[in-house]
Design an enzyme around this catalytic site. Structure first.
Site, short mmCIF file in Angstrom:
data_model
loop_
_atom_site.label_atom_id
_atom_site.label_comp_id
_atom_site.label_asym_id
_atom_site.label_seq_id
_atom_site.Cartn_x
_atom_site.Cartn_y
_atom_site.Cartn_z
N LYS A 69 0.82 -1.23 0.00
CA LYS A 69 0.00 0.00 0.00
C LYS A 69 0.85 1.27 0.00
O LYS A 69 0.60 2.19 -0.78
CB LYS A 69 -0.93 -0.03 1.21
CG LYS A 69 -1.89 1.14 1.31
CD LYS A 69 -2.81 0.96 2.50
CE LYS A 69 -2.00 0.83 3.75
NZ LYS A 69 -2.75 0.36 4.90
N THR A 71 3.93 1.54 -0.93
CA THR A 71 4.67 1.58 -2.19
C THR A 71 3.80 2.15 -3.31
O THR A 71 4.26 2.98 -4.10
CB THR A 71 5.16 0.16 -2.56
OG1 THR A 71 5.91 -0.37 -1.46
CG2 THR A 71 6.05 0.19 -3.79
N ARG A 92 1.86 8.43 7.41
CA ARG A 92 2.14 8.29 8.84
C ARG A 92 3.62 7.98 9.06
O ARG A 92 4.30 7.49 8.16
CB ARG A 92 1.31 7.16 9.44
CG ARG A 92 -0.19 7.41 9.45
CD ARG A 92 -0.94 6.18 9.93
NE ARG A 92 -0.69 5.05 9.05
CZ ARG A 92 -0.80 3.78 9.41
NH1 ARG A 92 -1.15 3.48 10.65
NH2 ARG A 92 -0.58 2.81 8.56
N LYS A 103 6.46 -6.53 11.08
CA LYS A 103 5.76 -5.91 9.96
C LYS A 103 6.68 -5.13 9.03
O LYS A 103 6.51 -5.10 7.83
CB LYS A 103 4.66 -4.97 10.50
CG LYS A 103 3.91 -4.21 9.41
CD LYS A 103 2.86 -3.31 10.04
CE LYS A 103 2.20 -2.43 8.99
NZ LYS A 103 3.11 -1.39 8.48
N ALA A 271 -4.08 1.48 12.87
CA ALA A 271 -5.50 1.46 12.51
C ALA A 271 -6.24 0.30 13.16
O ALA A 271 -7.47 0.30 13.18
CB ALA A 271 -5.65 1.37 10.99
N PHE A 299 -3.71 -0.24 7.38
CA PHE A 299 -4.29 -1.55 7.14
C PHE A 299 -5.35 -1.48 6.03
O PHE A 299 -5.17 -0.76 5.05
CB PHE A 299 -4.83 -2.18 8.42
CG PHE A 299 -3.74 -2.50 9.42
CD1 PHE A 299 -2.67 -3.31 9.07
CD2 PHE A 299 -3.76 -1.97 10.69
CE1 PHE A 299 -1.65 -3.60 9.98
CE2 PHE A 299 -2.74 -2.25 11.61
CZ PHE A 299 -1.70 -3.07 11.24
N PHE A 379 3.03 -8.41 -9.35
CA PHE A 379 4.20 -9.24 -9.09
C PHE A 379 4.53 -10.01 -10.37
O PHE A 379 3.67 -10.23 -11.22
CB PHE A 379 3.91 -10.24 -7.94
CG PHE A 379 4.04 -9.63 -6.57
CD1 PHE A 379 5.05 -10.02 -5.71
CD2 PHE A 379 3.13 -8.67 -6.13
CE1 PHE A 379 5.17 -9.47 -4.44
CE2 PHE A 379 3.24 -8.11 -4.86
CZ PHE A 379 4.26 -8.52 -4.02
N TRP A 407 7.11 -0.99 -7.67
CA TRP A 407 8.32 -1.40 -6.96
C TRP A 407 9.52 -1.34 -7.89
O TRP A 407 10.58 -0.81 -7.52
CB TRP A 407 8.16 -2.81 -6.39
CG TRP A 407 9.24 -3.17 -5.40
CD1 TRP A 407 9.18 -3.05 -4.04
CD2 TRP A 407 10.55 -3.67 -5.69
NE1 TRP A 407 10.36 -3.45 -3.46
CE2 TRP A 407 11.23 -3.83 -4.45
CE3 TRP A 407 11.23 -3.99 -6.87
CZ2 TRP A 407 12.54 -4.31 -4.37
CZ3 TRP A 407 12.55 -4.46 -6.78
CH2 TRP A 407 13.18 -4.62 -5.55
#
Length: 553
Positions: A69, A71, A92, A103, A271, A299, A379, A407
């Site tokens: 997210k 990225t 954030r 994480k 969140a 999230f 991907f 990415w």
């Protein structure tokens, strides 16, 4: 293949005054923190006519397969810049707990990163340290009042203000303090939350200015007295000193992406246990300075997305013009039952089943009357058939899916996504709140469960029922609701992937956060102090003789 930190360390970093100038900030509006970081202090005397479009990036329910997210958020802003638009990011700040735990950080990845990546993921400008100090100063003042004759008649059995630490440390969840004799304080049970779960964090991110921050701090309920009446920070007389500790932390932080797009990184409530959004001040600054302010909620759409709409939007005074829901084929197949070891293999059956999770999260965001775009974070193992199935599923419920490859390609890999976001953001829409201020707490929680999660009902424990009765007596029962729930499932059971139906969400406890202006409903077994995994990320982080960090993602 280079790691994220290797890419960041080889970046062409512009001096922060150059980034500030690109953002439209004057020299007197920034306070540099070294070469590549600064605090922002918008000068109200400078008239700005920009009223940017607000783009909210959220996602499906996260999985170990990864969604990307942050990225996508960074890549989208860089792509908007490539399209000739003035863009800014509002994110954030990462918490040290997940950085050292499992994480990871929150600065994007690959060629869609915010830099200086290592600094942001570690101590940055010290905001979280200041918050931790302010929170624990309030704890010290409370226990000192107990020790100094207890003039406020605090019932030590009814202290609800825990201490905090910005590290995952399960051993501190439940503690006993004040041991060691008469000079060591009054013995009582206590515990620690992680700093991002602190009401101080929520207050910082929802405050509109320094005096609003102070007024909110005064309202914090820390305990109840022997007559079961609330005791607040104002009663303890330390709101002013706590505000002093946060006088710099309230200012948003300015950094840049690898492509030199200005980025504001400020505040970091989780969140799943808080409201999960960056600060009001950060988002307003981005909207004031840019054509497109790209922000993110923590999230999935069921947590950060809902709280952005129901908690932040009323305070911000501006709803998103478009919502981007990030998904990966891999994560959707995992929601559909495919094992992590087999995610690189095409499985249209698992994908079709997992798409129910995407559809529910799209419905949740469309419920607010805002256009939705699905960003499929690509991907290499994704097949044409799988991508086509995701696109068809999104279209079936009124959203548009666009594949992005951020990415590896940065903003260039999100050009089509940027064009679709601009198209959707130009559409007229009417914001439709999920609930009204006068709705009861039970009505609000029920609407969240039924319309956002796709569940059937809520069930309150006897403890929660008693708490709600007290809140009603004190006039708090109509405050907005922050559902503290697992991020992995739409339900309160982390093992129920996909889109479960007819489930009940169990509320075990309610916590008043009067300074922040909401009630927290603790559901399931969600924890406000996480623990470290068997092999924490901290075991892989190191530094060499030249000061170069390695192993940080």
């Amino acid at each position: 293949m280079k790691s994220d930190i290797e890419i960041a360390q080889q970046a062409d970093v512009w001096p922060i005054d150059q980034i500030a100038a690109r953002a439209g900030l004057e020299a007197r509006e920034i306070e540099p923190y070294g070469y590549d970081k600064a605090k922002i202090r918008l000068d109200p005397k400078i008239k700005r006519d920009t009223k940017g479009k607000l783009i909210l990036v959220t996602s499906i329910n996260p999985t170990p397969a990864g969604e990307g997210k942050s990225t996508v958020t960074v890549g989208l802003a860089d792509a908007l810049q490539l399209e000739g638009k003035k863009a800014m990011i509002a994110l954030r700040e990462p918490s040290l707990g997940p950085v050292m735990g499992l994480k990871g950080g929150a600065t994007g990845g690959g060629y869609s990163q915010v830099i200086p990546m290592a600094d942001i993921n570690l101590h940055f400008t010290g905001d979280f340290h200041a918050l931790t100090a302010a929170h624990n100063m309030l704890s010290a003042a409370l226990d000192n009042s107990l020790y100094q004759g207890n003039p406020l008649h605090i019932d030590q059995r009814r202290v609800i203000w825990k201490r905090v630490l910005d590290i995952n440390d399960r051993a501190l969840r439940h503690t006993t303090i004040g041991l060691g004799g008469p000079t060591s304080g009054v013995p009582r049970e206590d515990g620690f939350d992680i700093t991002v779960a602190s009401e101080m964090m929520a207050i910082l991110t929802l405050s509109t200015d320094l005096m609003d921050l102070k007024a909110r701090i005064e309202k914090i309920v820390v305990a109840y007295n022997t007559d079961k009446e609330p005791v607040t920070t104002k009663d303890l007389g330390v709101a002013g000193s706590l505000t002093v500790l946060l006088k710099d932390s309230i200012k948003p932080n300015l950094v840049q992406t690898l492509a030199h797009t200005p980025a504001i990184v400020h505040g970091g409530p989780f969140a799943n246990i808080a409201q999960g959004t960056n600060s009001i001040q950060a988002t307003r600054a981005a909207l004031t300075l840019a054509d497109y302010a790209v922000t993110e909620a923590g999230f999935g759409a069921d947590l950060g997305g809902e709280k952005f709409m129901d908690i932040k939007v009323p305070k911000l005074g501006k709803e998103p013009d478009t919502v981007v829901v990030v998904a990966t084929v891999r994560a959707l197949k995992h929601h559909g039952g495919q094992s992590l070891a087999e995610l690189d293999q095409e499985d249209l059956g698992a994908l079709e089943s997992g798409l129910d999770n995407l559809k529910q999260n799209i419905r949740a965001m469309k419920r607010y009357g805002i256009p939705v775009v699905v960003a499929v974070n690509r991907f290499t193992a994704d097949t044409a058939a799988e991508l086509a199935m995701v696109e068809k599923a999104a279209e079936s419920i009124g959203a548009t899916a666009v594949t992005a490859d951020v990415w590896a390609k940065g903003g260039e890999g999100a050009r089509e996504l940027a064009k679709m976001v601009m198209e959707k953001a130009a559409l007229k829409h009417e914001f439709l709140p999920l609930y009204q201020p006068e709705d009861s707490a039970i009505e609000k929680m029920t609407k969240i469960v039924q319309e956002i999660y796709g569940g059937a009902a809520i069930e309150l424990s006897e403890k929660a029922k008693k708490q709600l009765a007290i809140f009603s007596k004190n006039g708090w029962d109509k405050l907005p609701i922050v559902m503290a729930k697992t991020q992995y499932s739409l339900s309160d059971d982390a093992k129920k992937l996909g889109a479960p139906k007819n489930f009940t969400v169990h509320v075990r406890e309610l916590v008043p956060k009067l300074g922040a202006g909401f009630l927290v409903a603790l559901t399931g077994n969600v924890l406000t102090m996480p623990g470290l995994p068997k092999h924490p990320a901290a075991m892989d982080i190191d530094i060499d003789e030249k000061g170069r960090i390695k192993g940080l993602f």
